[in-house]
Scaffold this motif. Sequence first.
Motif, PDB file in Angstrom:
ATOM      1  N   ILE A 226      12.288  -4.952   6.766  1.00 53.03           N
ATOM      2  CA  ILE A 226      11.335  -6.068   6.809  1.00 53.03           C
ATOM      3  C   ILE A 226      11.512  -6.857   5.519  1.00 53.03           C
ATOM      4  O   ILE A 226      11.459  -6.281   4.425  1.00 53.03           O
ATOM      5  CB  ILE A 226       9.876  -5.572   6.909  1.00 53.03           C
ATOM      6  CG1 ILE A 226       9.673  -4.772   8.193  1.00 53.03           C
ATOM      7  CG2 ILE A 226       8.906  -6.750   6.864  1.00 53.03           C
ATOM      8  CD1 ILE A 226       8.344  -4.030   8.255  1.00 53.03           C
ATOM      9  N   MET A 227      11.736  -8.146   5.645  1.00 51.81           N
ATOM     10  CA  MET A 227      11.892  -9.032   4.483  1.00 51.81           C
ATOM     11  C   MET A 227      10.659  -9.928   4.354  1.00 51.81           C
ATOM     12  O   MET A 227      10.163 -10.458   5.357  1.00 51.81           O
ATOM     13  CB  MET A 227      13.128  -9.918   4.626  1.00 51.81           C
ATOM     14  CG  MET A 227      14.428  -9.157   4.769  1.00 51.81           C
ATOM     15  SD  MET A 227      15.053  -8.600   3.184  1.00 51.81           S
ATOM     16  CE  MET A 227      16.697  -8.070   3.669  1.00 51.81           C
ATOM     17  N   ILE A 228      10.187 -10.090   3.128  1.00 47.75           N
ATOM     18  CA  ILE A 228       9.062 -10.983   2.853  1.00 47.75           C
ATOM     19  C   ILE A 228       9.570 -12.180   2.046  1.00 47.75           C
ATOM     20  O   ILE A 228      10.251 -12.009   1.031  1.00 47.75           O
ATOM     21  CB  ILE A 228       7.940 -10.270   2.073  1.00 47.75           C
ATOM     22  CG1 ILE A 228       7.510  -8.987   2.806  1.00 47.75           C
ATOM     23  CG2 ILE A 228       6.752 -11.207   1.868  1.00 47.75           C
ATOM     24  CD1 ILE A 228       6.909  -9.189   4.168  1.00 47.75           C
ATOM     25  N   TRP A 229       9.215 -13.381   2.506  1.00 45.20           N
ATOM     26  CA  TRP A 229       9.674 -14.625   1.892  1.00 45.20           C
ATOM     27  C   TRP A 229       8.483 -15.489   1.503  1.00 45.20           C
ATOM     28  O   TRP A 229       7.428 -15.421   2.130  1.00 45.20           O
ATOM     29  CB  TRP A 229      10.559 -15.419   2.857  1.00 45.20           C
ATOM     30  CG  TRP A 229      11.623 -14.615   3.533  1.00 45.20           C
ATOM     31  CD1 TRP A 229      11.493 -13.859   4.668  1.00 45.20           C
ATOM     32  CD2 TRP A 229      12.984 -14.459   3.117  1.00 45.20           C
ATOM     33  NE1 TRP A 229      12.673 -13.259   4.986  1.00 45.20           N
ATOM     34  CE2 TRP A 229      13.619 -13.604   4.052  1.00 45.20           C
ATOM     35  CE3 TRP A 229      13.740 -14.972   2.058  1.00 45.20           C
ATOM     36  CZ2 TRP A 229      14.958 -13.245   3.965  1.00 45.20           C
ATOM     37  CZ3 TRP A 229      15.076 -14.616   1.960  1.00 45.20           C
ATOM     38  CH2 TRP A 229      15.682 -13.762   2.894  1.00 45.20           C
ATOM     39  N   PHE A 240      10.695  -4.381   2.633  1.00 46.56           N
ATOM     40  CA  PHE A 240       9.949  -3.189   3.024  1.00 46.56           C
ATOM     41  C   PHE A 240      10.858  -2.275   3.839  1.00 46.56           C
ATOM     42  O   PHE A 240      11.485  -2.708   4.811  1.00 46.56           O
ATOM     43  CB  PHE A 240       8.729  -3.556   3.883  1.00 46.56           C
ATOM     44  CG  PHE A 240       7.635  -4.262   3.121  1.00 46.56           C
ATOM     45  CD1 PHE A 240       7.572  -4.244   1.737  1.00 46.56           C
ATOM     46  CD2 PHE A 240       6.631  -4.950   3.807  1.00 46.56           C
ATOM     47  CE1 PHE A 240       6.559  -4.895   1.044  1.00 46.56           C
ATOM     48  CE2 PHE A 240       5.604  -5.597   3.130  1.00 46.56           C
ATOM     49  CZ  PHE A 240       5.571  -5.562   1.737  1.00 46.56           C
ATOM     50  N   THR A 241      10.923  -1.025   3.459  1.00 46.14           N
ATOM     51  CA  THR A 241      11.693  -0.028   4.190  1.00 46.14           C
ATOM     52  C   THR A 241      10.764   1.099   4.612  1.00 46.14           C
ATOM     53  O   THR A 241       9.711   1.303   4.017  1.00 46.14           O
ATOM     54  CB  THR A 241      12.825   0.548   3.318  1.00 46.14           C
ATOM     55  OG1 THR A 241      12.249   1.161   2.154  1.00 46.14           O
ATOM     56  CG2 THR A 241      13.783  -0.542   2.866  1.00 46.14           C
ATOM     57  N   GLY A 242      11.156   1.831   5.632  1.00 47.41           N
ATOM     58  CA  GLY A 242      10.318   2.939   6.089  1.00 47.41           C
ATOM     59  C   GLY A 242      10.452   3.202   7.568  1.00 47.41           C
ATOM     60  O   GLY A 242      10.340   4.342   8.019  1.00 47.41           O
ATOM     61  N   HIS A 243      10.682   2.142   8.338  1.00 45.30           N
ATOM     62  CA  HIS A 243      10.888   2.352   9.778  1.00 45.30           C
ATOM     63  C   HIS A 243      12.225   3.056  10.013  1.00 45.30           C
ATOM     64  O   HIS A 243      13.202   2.835   9.277  1.00 45.30           O
ATOM     65  CB  HIS A 243      10.851   1.023  10.526  1.00 45.30           C
ATOM     66  CG  HIS A 243       9.460   0.546  10.835  1.00 45.30           C
ATOM     67  ND1 HIS A 243       8.591   1.231  11.655  1.00 45.30           N
ATOM     68  CD2 HIS A 243       8.783  -0.558  10.415  1.00 45.30           C
ATOM     69  CE1 HIS A 243       7.448   0.574  11.744  1.00 45.30           C
ATOM     70  NE2 HIS A 243       7.533  -0.524  10.996  1.00 45.30           N
ATOM     71  N   LYS A 244      12.265   3.860  11.071  1.00 45.98           N
ATOM     72  CA  LYS A 244      13.481   4.613  11.384  1.00 45.98           C
ATOM     73  C   LYS A 244      14.228   4.027  12.576  1.00 45.98           C
ATOM     74  O   LYS A 244      15.158   4.643  13.093  1.00 45.98           O
ATOM     75  CB  LYS A 244      13.113   6.075  11.652  1.00 45.98           C
ATOM     76  CG  LYS A 244      12.532   6.763  10.417  1.00 45.98           C
ATOM     77  CD  LYS A 244      12.061   8.167  10.722  1.00 45.98           C
ATOM     78  CE  LYS A 244      11.449   8.806   9.472  1.00 45.98           C
ATOM     79  NZ  LYS A 244      10.897  10.148   9.748  1.00 45.98           N
ATOM     80  N   ALA A 277       2.827  -3.300  -0.983  1.00 46.23           N
ATOM     81  CA  ALA A 277       2.511  -1.883  -0.788  1.00 46.23           C
ATOM     82  C   ALA A 277       2.481  -1.476   0.685  1.00 46.23           C
ATOM     83  O   ALA A 277       2.084  -2.248   1.559  1.00 46.23           O
ATOM     84  CB  ALA A 277       1.153  -1.568  -1.419  1.00 46.23           C
ATOM     85  N   TYR A 278       2.885  -0.234   0.951  1.00 48.54           N
ATOM     86  CA  TYR A 278       2.755   0.410   2.251  1.00 48.54           C
ATOM     87  C   TYR A 278       1.361   1.028   2.334  1.00 48.54           C
ATOM     88  O   TYR A 278       0.867   1.593   1.355  1.00 48.54           O
ATOM     89  CB  TYR A 278       3.834   1.493   2.404  1.00 48.54           C
ATOM     90  CG  TYR A 278       3.521   2.556   3.420  1.00 48.54           C
ATOM     91  CD1 TYR A 278       3.663   2.299   4.777  1.00 48.54           C
ATOM     92  CD2 TYR A 278       3.065   3.814   3.033  1.00 48.54           C
ATOM     93  CE1 TYR A 278       3.365   3.263   5.725  1.00 48.54           C
ATOM     94  CE2 TYR A 278       2.763   4.793   3.971  1.00 48.54           C
ATOM     95  CZ  TYR A 278       2.909   4.510   5.319  1.00 48.54           C
ATOM     96  OH  TYR A 278       2.615   5.463   6.247  1.00 48.54           O
ATOM     97  N   VAL A 279       0.709   0.938   3.497  1.00 53.38           N
ATOM     98  CA  VAL A 279      -0.656   1.460   3.637  1.00 53.38           C
ATOM     99  C   VAL A 279      -0.685   2.715   4.516  1.00 53.38           C
ATOM    100  O   VAL A 279      -1.106   3.769   4.072  1.00 53.38           O
ATOM    101  CB  VAL A 279      -1.612   0.380   4.205  1.00 53.38           C
ATOM    102  CG1 VAL A 279      -3.026   0.939   4.365  1.00 53.38           C
ATOM    103  CG2 VAL A 279      -1.628  -0.843   3.296  1.00 53.38           C
TER     104      VAL A 279
END
Length: 481
Positions: A226-229, A240-244, A277-279
């Motif tokens: 996931i990229m935030i712009w 953002f990383t974390g999904h598989k 941040a990841y929640v």
Amino acid sequence: MSSSFFIKSKGNPKATKKGKDTSAVKRKADGDASGKNKIRAKKSSKYNEEISSDSEVESPALPKKRQAKEEIEFEETPQEKKLRLAKLYLDQLKEEEERKAEGESFETDHIAGRLQEEVLEQKGKLQRLIAKDLMPPDVSEIRVLRGHKLAITCLAVTPDDRCIFSAAKDCSIIKWDIESGKKLHTIHGGRKGTEDRHVGHTAHILCMSLSSDGKYLATGDMNKLIMIWEAETCKHLYKFTGHKGPVSGLSFRKGTHDLYSASHDRSVKVWNVDENAYVETLFGHQDAITGLDSLSRERCVTAGGRDGTVRVWKIAEESQLVFHGHEGSIDCVQLINEEHMITGADDGSVSLWSVNKKKPLSTVKQAHGCHGDAGMEQPHWVASVAALQNSDTVASGSHNSQVNVWKCGQNFRRLELLFSVPVSGFINSLKFSSSGQFLVAGVGQEHRLGRWWRLKEAKNGIYIIPLKRKPSNAEEDKHPE
């Protein structure tokens, strides 16, 4: 120096005068038996010039009663004057307060109307009746923007309706100016294996979302990222990383910078973009999630693909609602308001739901017709749906060269086809503008989630479809044609 004075009596007061006083007002007395003129001096700011007592035309004789009245008025004491002025001032204040009260009443009614709309919106019961006034656009009025080399997979319209963001299987992101049709920014895609040194995506982009204040743009790809712009400048901010698995759905919660993401790994994740941040992570789906949406409430809805469910995730309560209805893979979902949503599936159906009922309120099967030989006909997959928020108007897209615009019947009880707009290719993404003035379609030669087949005659592009309104009665009178 001469001075003037009054001699008061029960009858008409008579004034005597010493010397010459130019400020005195001279009038001919009524009923003077001797015929002589009696001069009466009156101190009043109302008369500041000398009037001759000999002028009968300019100063006609006054009746005694009126004379007496005028005499009393002109003999106003300082206290009486103060009282009179105070009354005048109070009358002016009263008038001003009345005018102000009228204005406030109008403003209060206006604010009350808006507050009532907001309450209905929060309850999910607001339904602006727009569909009855919509007309199909002329084909010549549809504008096409081209810039991506491969199929457009997703798009977003800025809250002010001035710009469009689009992304495609070529891994690029383009920001467009709607009025001119020109590219404002292009974020080029990179090749696979260049993730460490390339700022941007290096895999097919599947989804995107724009925060309701237009500050942040989020994009998700096949590479689990996931990229935030920064939406204004297209500057890269976070990763953002974390999904598989591939990220297939993104949505900012309205009025916040909380971001919900969905993936083929069957999970939903919650992020705080302000804090980078990841929640938390939510589990429940039994197959790859294919779509996600949210509005103001702390909840989101997801389409579960081949697990055949739509789920409403109540984040604060840590619970979920499960809905069944379609016979095939549910590939797209959009909220109409806080309590109603629209979904599309590869069984060719479009369904209308309430979060209070486990089954659809209305389903249109073969919403985009069928294809194939007789006896072997297959419905056209519904690849995308869109909803004009808090209204009775929704749209669906397939690969039958048409975008369908639907009316939600009263209380969302049924779906009625208003008209179809010719657009060739896979309609992979649909978005209404905030104002409801136009509908944007992201079109490709391939389906956004795979490469099952290719429509060679189609052209990858963004179609801006104007939503025309029927003329009002006044306009019809002016233009009877």
